[in-house]
Design a protein around this motif. Structure first.
Motif, PDB file in Angstrom:
ATOM      1  N   TRP A 185    -114.054  -5.662  23.406  1.00  0.00           N
ATOM      2  CA  TRP A 185    -114.840  -6.886  23.540  1.00  0.00           C
ATOM      3  C   TRP A 185    -114.044  -8.029  22.918  1.00  0.00           C
ATOM      4  O   TRP A 185    -113.751  -8.031  21.733  1.00  0.00           O
ATOM      5  CB  TRP A 185    -116.184  -6.750  22.827  1.00  0.00           C
ATOM      6  N   ARG A 186    -113.760  -9.013  23.730  1.00  0.00           N
ATOM      7  CA  ARG A 186    -112.908 -10.100  23.264  1.00  0.00           C
ATOM      8  C   ARG A 186    -113.706 -11.207  22.559  1.00  0.00           C
ATOM      9  O   ARG A 186    -113.191 -11.871  21.671  1.00  0.00           O
ATOM     10  CB  ARG A 186    -112.147 -10.692  24.449  1.00  0.00           C
ATOM     11  N   ALA A 187    -114.909 -11.435  23.008  1.00  0.00           N
ATOM     12  CA  ALA A 187    -115.648 -12.597  22.507  1.00  0.00           C
ATOM     13  C   ALA A 187    -116.906 -12.224  21.744  1.00  0.00           C
ATOM     14  O   ALA A 187    -117.608 -13.103  21.266  1.00  0.00           O
ATOM     15  CB  ALA A 187    -116.012 -13.516  23.669  1.00  0.00           C
ATOM     16  N   PHE A 188    -117.248 -10.927  21.635  1.00  0.00           N
ATOM     17  CA  PHE A 188    -118.496 -10.529  21.014  1.00  0.00           C
ATOM     18  C   PHE A 188    -118.228  -9.650  19.800  1.00  0.00           C
ATOM     19  O   PHE A 188    -117.210  -8.962  19.723  1.00  0.00           O
ATOM     20  CB  PHE A 188    -119.389  -9.766  22.006  1.00  0.00           C
ATOM     21  N   ARG A 226    -116.635   5.414  10.484  1.00  0.00           N
ATOM     22  CA  ARG A 226    -115.621   4.435  10.116  1.00  0.00           C
ATOM     23  C   ARG A 226    -115.540   3.383  11.217  1.00  0.00           C
ATOM     24  O   ARG A 226    -115.419   3.729  12.402  1.00  0.00           O
ATOM     25  CB  ARG A 226    -114.264   5.087   9.910  1.00  0.00           C
ATOM     26  N   LEU A 227    -115.612   2.135  10.825  1.00  0.00           N
ATOM     27  CA  LEU A 227    -115.536   1.024  11.766  1.00  0.00           C
ATOM     28  C   LEU A 227    -114.158   0.392  11.671  1.00  0.00           C
ATOM     29  O   LEU A 227    -113.709   0.011  10.579  1.00  0.00           O
ATOM     30  CB  LEU A 227    -116.619  -0.016  11.461  1.00  0.00           C
ATOM     31  N   LEU A 228    -113.488   0.274  12.805  1.00  0.00           N
ATOM     32  CA  LEU A 228    -112.150  -0.310  12.863  1.00  0.00           C
ATOM     33  C   LEU A 228    -112.192  -1.541  13.756  1.00  0.00           C
ATOM     34  O   LEU A 228    -112.393  -1.423  14.968  1.00  0.00           O
ATOM     35  CB  LEU A 228    -111.136   0.699  13.400  1.00  0.00           C
ATOM     36  N   ASP A 229    -111.999  -2.719  13.165  1.00  0.00           N
ATOM     37  CA  ASP A 229    -111.941  -3.929  13.973  1.00  0.00           C
ATOM     38  C   ASP A 229    -110.498  -4.187  14.408  1.00  0.00           C
ATOM     39  O   ASP A 229    -109.590  -3.385  14.116  1.00  0.00           O
ATOM     40  CB  ASP A 229    -112.518  -5.124  13.214  1.00  0.00           C
ATOM     41  N   GLY A 230    -110.282  -5.294  15.093  1.00  0.00           N
ATOM     42  CA  GLY A 230    -108.962  -5.574  15.654  1.00  0.00           C
ATOM     43  C   GLY A 230    -107.841  -5.591  14.633  1.00  0.00           C
ATOM     44  O   GLY A 230    -106.845  -4.866  14.774  1.00  0.00           O
ATOM     45  N   PRO A 231    -107.932  -6.406  13.564  1.00  0.00           N
ATOM     46  CA  PRO A 231    -106.849  -6.430  12.565  1.00  0.00           C
ATOM     47  C   PRO A 231    -106.634  -5.083  11.884  1.00  0.00           C
ATOM     48  O   PRO A 231    -105.489  -4.681  11.644  1.00  0.00           O
ATOM     49  CB  PRO A 231    -107.329  -7.504  11.571  1.00  0.00           C
ATOM     50  N   VAL A 282    -114.261   1.747  17.373  1.00  0.00           N
ATOM     51  CA  VAL A 282    -113.043   0.939  17.359  1.00  0.00           C
ATOM     52  C   VAL A 282    -113.228  -0.225  18.325  1.00  0.00           C
ATOM     53  O   VAL A 282    -113.620  -0.034  19.480  1.00  0.00           O
ATOM     54  CB  VAL A 282    -111.816   1.771  17.776  1.00  0.00           C
ATOM     55  N   THR A 283    -112.936  -1.419  17.872  1.00  0.00           N
ATOM     56  CA  THR A 283    -113.071  -2.598  18.705  1.00  0.00           C
ATOM     57  C   THR A 283    -111.882  -3.520  18.504  1.00  0.00           C
ATOM     58  O   THR A 283    -111.239  -3.504  17.435  1.00  0.00           O
ATOM     59  CB  THR A 283    -114.373  -3.357  18.391  1.00  0.00           C
ATOM     60  N   SER A 284    -111.586  -4.317  19.510  1.00  0.00           N
ATOM     61  CA  SER A 284    -110.553  -5.337  19.372  1.00  0.00           C
ATOM     62  C   SER A 284    -111.094  -6.591  18.713  1.00  0.00           C
ATOM     63  O   SER A 284    -110.325  -7.490  18.361  1.00  0.00           O
ATOM     64  CB  SER A 284    -109.977  -5.694  20.748  1.00  0.00           C
ATOM     65  N   LEU A 309    -104.233  -7.330  21.156  1.00  0.00           N
ATOM     66  CA  LEU A 309    -105.210  -6.353  21.643  1.00  0.00           C
ATOM     67  C   LEU A 309    -106.153  -6.952  22.681  1.00  0.00           C
ATOM     68  O   LEU A 309    -106.805  -6.196  23.408  1.00  0.00           O
ATOM     69  CB  LEU A 309    -106.024  -5.792  20.473  1.00  0.00           C
ATOM     70  N   ASP A 310    -106.231  -8.272  22.747  1.00  0.00           N
ATOM     71  CA  ASP A 310    -107.152  -8.913  23.687  1.00  0.00           C
ATOM     72  C   ASP A 310    -106.590  -8.999  25.091  1.00  0.00           C
ATOM     73  O   ASP A 310    -107.344  -9.240  26.036  1.00  0.00           O
ATOM     74  CB  ASP A 310    -107.503 -10.325  23.201  1.00  0.00           C
ATOM     75  N   ASP A 311    -105.285  -8.811  25.244  1.00  0.00           N
ATOM     76  CA  ASP A 311    -104.643  -9.006  26.541  1.00  0.00           C
ATOM     77  C   ASP A 311    -104.505  -7.715  27.335  1.00  0.00           C
ATOM     78  O   ASP A 311    -103.760  -7.676  28.316  1.00  0.00           O
ATOM     79  CB  ASP A 311    -103.249  -9.622  26.346  1.00  0.00           C
ATOM     80  N   MET A 312    -105.201  -6.664  26.932  1.00  0.00           N
ATOM     81  CA  MET A 312    -105.102  -5.404  27.658  1.00  0.00           C
ATOM     82  C   MET A 312    -106.453  -5.019  28.232  1.00  0.00           C
ATOM     83  O   MET A 312    -107.496  -5.505  27.788  1.00  0.00           O
ATOM     84  CB  MET A 312    -104.583  -4.288  26.738  1.00  0.00           C
TER      85      MET A 312
END
Length: 288
Positions: free
Chosen positions: A160-163, A207-212, A188-190, A107-110
């Protein structure tokens, strides 16, 4: 996320058509051409009196607009249909690439736009109607609007890749939900969420959805969508098997109404052949 600004009404029309299924754009193109072509080839009224001159001028202008519009309108509709078809293909390809991959950083490479498309497709596969936000200017942080069973949900995507996503983002979405009458919302976040953000969403219709979690949700949605045709085939097989089972169900004895069983004749002209015999044999000798 920032939105691309539109430059002309024609672009607005193309974007509007692109929100529809591609075949609707094709139908609109055909209908637009037939309607405007009919106006373009209609004969002009003859000027028979002083008051008829204005009608002739209006008819001439309308015919000129229809002559140009019979080509412009279908082109715009077909352009929107092409964009709609391309978006549909892009969504499915993106979904396939993500769900088939086990890479933790997939998900971080898009780009943020691809991330929004992916999230929208995941909700589509869960039965939601998805409207993407294409409006220019402030969007109140809303990237997707979902509808299901007559209820509205708002979605905010954070690529957000690093935060970590903090509580201000979640609190902002909750306020927009209240203002717009939404029954629920998704952030929704990566990446990940802070403990404060998770604590704020707890007990609320958020509802909070993280990357995994998003990755697992997409795989489940994709698997459910792929299984639906198989479920239909199994249902069809069960439906077809029902009449066959009914045909082989044991009949009732015509003499005593007891259930019958299959037997095999051991002698006589019918030796070796199966027949229905009463289960109460030899007390009852009914056959069928």
């Amino acid at each position: 996320m920032s939105r691309r600004k539109k430059t002309s009404p024609a672009e607005d029309v193309v974007d509007l058509i692109a929100l529809l299924p591609w075949y609707v754009g094709v139908i609109l193109a055909l209908a637009g051409y037939l309607l405007l072509h009919r106006i373009a080839i209609a004969p002009l009224p003859s000027a028979l009196g002083p008051g008829a001159l204005g009608n002739v001028m209006v008819g001439t202008m309308g015919r000129g607009l229809a002559t140009a519009g019979q080509y412009i309108v279908p082109i715009l509709c077909l352009a929107g249909a092409a964009i709609s078809a391309w978006r549909r293909h892009a969504r499915r390809s993106l979904m396939d690439n993500v769900t088939r991959s086990d890479a933790p950083d997939i998900l971080d490479d898009m780009s943020w736009r691809e991330f929004e498309i992916l999230v929208g497709e995941g909700f589509r596969l869960q039965g939601y109607q998805v409207a993407e936000n294409f409006e220019a200017g402030p969007d109140d942080g809303i990237d997707l609007t979902l509808r299901k069973n007559g209820e509205k949900y708002l979605v905010q995507c954070k690529q957000w890749r690093a935060f970590k996503v903090g509580v201000p983002v979640v609190r902002e979405l909750y306020g927009v939900m209240t203002a717009k009458g939404a029954v629920g919302g998704f952030v929704v976040t990566s990446g990940r969420f802070t403990p404060e953000a998770e604590a704020f969403a707890s007990g609320r219709n958020l509802r909070l959805l993280d990357g995994p979690q998003l990755h697992r949700l997409l795989k489940q949605a994709r698997g459910s969508a792929s299984a639906r045709p198989d479920d239909g085939n199994r249902a069809g097989q069960a439906t077809n098997a029902a009449p066959q089972a009914a045909k082989t169900a044991a009949p009732s004895c015509p003499r005593c109404a007891q259930p019958m069983v299959r037997r095999t004749a051991r002698k006589g002209v019918n030796a070796g052949q199966e027949f229905w015999g009463c289960s109460s044999y030899p007390r009852c000798r009914g056959t069928a």
